[in-house]
Design a protein around this motif. Structure first.
Motif, PDB file in Angstrom:
ATOM      1  N   TYR A 108     -25.505 -61.417   1.214  1.00 51.98           N
ATOM      2  CA  TYR A 108     -25.874 -60.457   2.212  1.00 51.98           C
ATOM      3  C   TYR A 108     -27.108 -60.705   2.969  1.00 51.98           C
ATOM      4  O   TYR A 108     -27.642 -59.978   4.071  1.00 51.98           O
ATOM      5  CB  TYR A 108     -26.295 -58.956   1.569  1.00 51.98           C
ATOM      6  N   VAL A 150     -32.532 -58.642  -3.224  1.00 47.43           N
ATOM      7  CA  VAL A 150     -33.290 -57.199  -3.611  1.00 47.43           C
ATOM      8  C   VAL A 150     -34.038 -57.202  -4.849  1.00 47.43           C
ATOM      9  O   VAL A 150     -33.596 -58.339  -5.906  1.00 47.43           O
ATOM     10  CB  VAL A 150     -32.633 -56.028  -3.733  1.00 47.43           C
ATOM     11  N   CYS A 163     -32.982 -50.352  -3.142  1.00 50.59           N
ATOM     12  CA  CYS A 163     -31.703 -50.359  -2.987  1.00 50.59           C
ATOM     13  C   CYS A 163     -31.279 -48.813  -3.230  1.00 50.59           C
ATOM     14  O   CYS A 163     -31.806 -48.219  -4.188  1.00 50.59           O
ATOM     15  CB  CYS A 163     -31.076 -51.282  -4.349  1.00 50.59           C
ATOM     16  N   SER A 164     -30.494 -48.265  -2.368  1.00 52.07           N
ATOM     17  CA  SER A 164     -30.104 -46.760  -2.618  1.00 52.07           C
ATOM     18  C   SER A 164     -29.553 -46.660  -3.948  1.00 52.07           C
ATOM     19  O   SER A 164     -29.744 -45.471  -4.630  1.00 52.07           O
ATOM     20  CB  SER A 164     -29.355 -46.276  -1.723  1.00 52.07           C
ATOM     21  N   LEU A 165     -29.000 -47.470  -4.546  1.00 52.14           N
ATOM     22  CA  LEU A 165     -28.448 -47.356  -6.155  1.00 52.14           C
ATOM     23  C   LEU A 165     -29.511 -47.314  -7.205  1.00 52.14           C
ATOM     24  O   LEU A 165     -29.613 -46.704  -8.009  1.00 52.14           O
ATOM     25  CB  LEU A 165     -27.458 -48.280  -6.224  1.00 52.14           C
ATOM     26  N   ASN A 196     -27.422 -52.759 -10.415  1.00 50.09           N
ATOM     27  CA  ASN A 196     -28.197 -52.372  -9.246  1.00 50.09           C
ATOM     28  C   ASN A 196     -28.763 -51.219 -10.095  1.00 50.09           C
ATOM     29  O   ASN A 196     -28.947 -50.106  -9.670  1.00 50.09           O
ATOM     30  CB  ASN A 196     -27.327 -51.699  -8.316  1.00 50.09           C
ATOM     31  N   CYS A 253     -24.277 -46.058  -2.791  1.00 51.48           N
ATOM     32  CA  CYS A 253     -24.709 -47.149  -1.909  1.00 51.48           C
ATOM     33  C   CYS A 253     -24.792 -46.818  -0.451  1.00 51.48           C
ATOM     34  O   CYS A 253     -23.421 -46.364  -0.205  1.00 51.48           O
ATOM     35  CB  CYS A 253     -23.853 -48.584  -2.094  1.00 51.48           C
ATOM     36  N   TYR A 254     -25.575 -46.553   0.073  1.00 53.84           N
ATOM     37  CA  TYR A 254     -25.617 -46.009   1.712  1.00 53.84           C
ATOM     38  C   TYR A 254     -24.845 -46.687   2.524  1.00 53.84           C
ATOM     39  O   TYR A 254     -24.335 -46.405   3.293  1.00 53.84           O
ATOM     40  CB  TYR A 254     -26.989 -45.704   1.922  1.00 53.84           C
ATOM     41  N   VAL A 255     -24.654 -48.100   2.096  1.00 57.79           N
ATOM     42  CA  VAL A 255     -24.019 -49.112   3.039  1.00 57.79           C
ATOM     43  C   VAL A 255     -22.371 -48.771   2.917  1.00 57.79           C
ATOM     44  O   VAL A 255     -21.633 -48.592   3.962  1.00 57.79           O
ATOM     45  CB  VAL A 255     -24.132 -50.450   2.678  1.00 57.79           C
ATOM     46  N   HIS A 256     -22.163 -48.653   1.464  1.00 58.11           N
ATOM     47  CA  HIS A 256     -20.289 -48.610   1.223  1.00 58.11           C
ATOM     48  C   HIS A 256     -19.983 -47.272   1.178  1.00 58.11           C
ATOM     49  O   HIS A 256     -18.766 -47.057   1.517  1.00 58.11           O
ATOM     50  CB  HIS A 256     -20.370 -49.264  -0.149  1.00 58.11           C
ATOM     51  N   GLU A 297     -18.054 -50.613  -4.745  1.00 57.48           N
ATOM     52  CA  GLU A 297     -18.829 -49.610  -4.219  1.00 57.48           C
ATOM     53  C   GLU A 297     -18.370 -48.551  -3.480  1.00 57.48           C
ATOM     54  O   GLU A 297     -18.966 -47.427  -3.054  1.00 57.48           O
ATOM     55  CB  GLU A 297     -20.361 -50.168  -4.014  1.00 57.48           C
ATOM     56  N   CYS A 338     -27.295 -54.002   5.264  1.00 60.79           N
ATOM     57  CA  CYS A 338     -28.210 -53.132   4.235  1.00 60.79           C
ATOM     58  C   CYS A 338     -29.523 -53.776   4.581  1.00 60.79           C
ATOM     59  O   CYS A 338     -29.905 -54.845   4.752  1.00 60.79           O
ATOM     60  CB  CYS A 338     -27.757 -54.033   2.835  1.00 60.79           C
ATOM     61  N   TYR A 343     -32.202 -53.311   3.007  1.00 57.87           N
ATOM     62  CA  TYR A 343     -33.021 -54.100   1.886  1.00 57.87           C
ATOM     63  C   TYR A 343     -32.826 -55.502   1.960  1.00 57.87           C
ATOM     64  O   TYR A 343     -33.769 -56.131   1.796  1.00 57.87           O
ATOM     65  CB  TYR A 343     -32.672 -53.360   0.633  1.00 57.87           C
ATOM     66  N   MET A 344     -31.724 -55.872   2.127  1.00 58.31           N
ATOM     67  CA  MET A 344     -31.237 -57.203   1.893  1.00 58.31           C
ATOM     68  C   MET A 344     -31.620 -57.947   3.254  1.00 58.31           C
ATOM     69  O   MET A 344     -32.219 -59.037   3.355  1.00 58.31           O
ATOM     70  CB  MET A 344     -29.536 -57.557   1.887  1.00 58.31           C
TER      71      MET A 344
HETATM   72 FE1  SF4 Z   1     -28.264 -51.516  -2.787  1.00 60.90          FE
HETATM   73 FE2  SF4 Z   1     -27.814 -52.721  -0.457  1.00 60.90          FE
HETATM   74 FE3  SF4 Z   1     -26.148 -53.421  -2.321  1.00 60.90          FE
HETATM   75 FE4  SF4 Z   1     -25.946 -50.968  -1.172  1.00 60.90          FE
HETATM   76  S1  SF4 Z   1     -25.602 -52.761   0.089  1.00 60.90           S
HETATM   77  S2  SF4 Z   1     -26.001 -51.529  -3.481  1.00 60.90           S
HETATM   78  S3  SF4 Z   1     -28.080 -50.549  -0.763  1.00 60.90           S
HETATM   79  S4  SF4 Z   1     -28.289 -53.959  -2.213  1.00 60.90           S
END
Ligand code: SF4
Ligand code: 13P
Length: 339
Positions: free
Chosen positions: A54, A90, A115-117, A143, A205-208, A233, A292, A294-295
């Protein structure tokens, strides 16, 4: 040594729908001197760079020695003989590398490395839950922060989660922190005919969590040969509409043998779309992906900075007791994943 022209020709195809990731020759002219300096310093200092798929493509294709999913990278971290590990991903992934290599220097170049998780649950939450559910085995997704792993029995990643849950001896499981993955586990265990009582935490996970099955219907309407690939996720409703589910590396592996005649929708972070565009340009990818934050906070400049002159807050430093307890949890994953 690589040249800006070589790098531009490799990356110019990337266009995951987000214009910030278009590569121009002038952008590559900026990247390449930093890339060459990092690669030179890496050799001099016996450092290795592990990168999740990512992170930005200039890291994946410019400086990374290993690129993969969380499970693959933790195995790479386990076997490296480098003195310094730079983990472009992350923080929880870098912590896992440190847990496996307590004697090595592990550096994190990202500025914004949550990471939101992982951020959805604390060690105290787990201690409270364990009192509430004393007869349950606590299984955590990778995570999670190291102090949360230290309070859990077994760790899993997206590539081994179903097998670890099936193989572990306990039939009362508290799975944390990803609720959507937990719901997918419950469905997969039913499909496998495995009867386990599984309780879940509330993280997402805020992305998935953004992917919705309505969006898949619309694209299936537009492309009648659409194949949908999703990360676990995502919600069960999304997985019901998908042709294949797997870790980020499993999704890439599936695409290696997938027919060129179909259109593909990748329901995960944009890094996977970029890797497909560079490595399998013949595959037709439709729809958009999500970034993401964070990544994406990993940069070449920060990798160079931590390699040249690391400061204390770039280092992963773990309390010895936490590290040893978390190691037991991570080692249990290797045991049940490979069973
Ligand atoms: Fe965490 Fe980003 Fe992976 Fe979502 S995409 S689980 S926020 S590292
Ligand atoms: P993978 O282990 O599948 O790469 O997943 C890590 C992750 O954070 C996905 O959001």
């Amino acid at each position: 040594m690589i040249t800006p022209e070589y790098f531009y020709n490799k990356l110019k195809i990337i266009n995951p729908g987000a214009c910030i990731h278009n590569y121009t020759l002038s952008k590559c002219e900026e990247f390449v001197p930093v890339i060459n300096r990092i690669n030179e310093l890496k050799k001099k200092k016996n450092a290795v760079i592990l990168a999740h798929s990512y992170v930005n493509p200039e890291i994946v294709y410019g400086v990374a020695d290993f690129v993969g999913d969380s499970y693959g990278l933790s195995k790479d971290a386990k076997k490296t003989d480098a003195d310094i590990i730079i983990f472009a991903a992350v923080k929880f992934m870098a912590e896992t590398a440190k847990i496996l290599n307590p004697g090595k220097e592990v550096l994190v170049p990202s500025q914004y490395n949550g990471c939101s998780l992982a951020d959805s649950i604390t060690r105290d939450d787990v201690i409270t839950l364990r009192k509430q559910y004393p007869e349950y085995s606590f299984i955590c997704y990778i995570n999670t922060n190291a102090d949360v792993k230290a309070e859990c029995d077994i760790c899993v990643t997206s590539s081994n989660v179903y097998n670890v849950i099936e193989n572990c001896p306990s039939d009362k499981i508290y799975f944390l922190p990803d609720r959507l993955m937990g719901l997918n586990i419950i469905e997969e265990m039913k499909r496998r005919g495995i009867c386990k009582d599984i309780k879940l935490w509330t993280g997402k996970c805020y992305v998935h969590e953004e992917y919705k099955h309505e969006m898949i219907y619309q694209l299936k309407f537009q492309f009648d040969n659409l194949k949908v690939l999703a990360h676990p996720e995502c919600s069960p409703e999304v997985l019901h509409q998908s042709d294949f589910t797997g870790s980020t590396s499993d999704l890439l592996k599936y695409m290696e043998t997938a027919s060129d005649g179909n259109a593909y929708l990748m329901l995960t972070e944009c890094g996977i779309t970029s890797r497909l565009q560079v490595e399998m340009p013949e595959k037709k990818i439709v729809g958009s992906c999500t970034l993401c934050k964070y990544m994406r906070s990993n940069t070449l400049d920060d990798i160079l900075r931590v390699l040249e002159n690391p400061e204390d807050n770039d280092r992963i430093i773990l309390n010895e007791d936490i590290s040893l307890k978390a190691l037991t949890c991570v080692e249990a994953m290797f045991k049940y994943a490979e069973k």
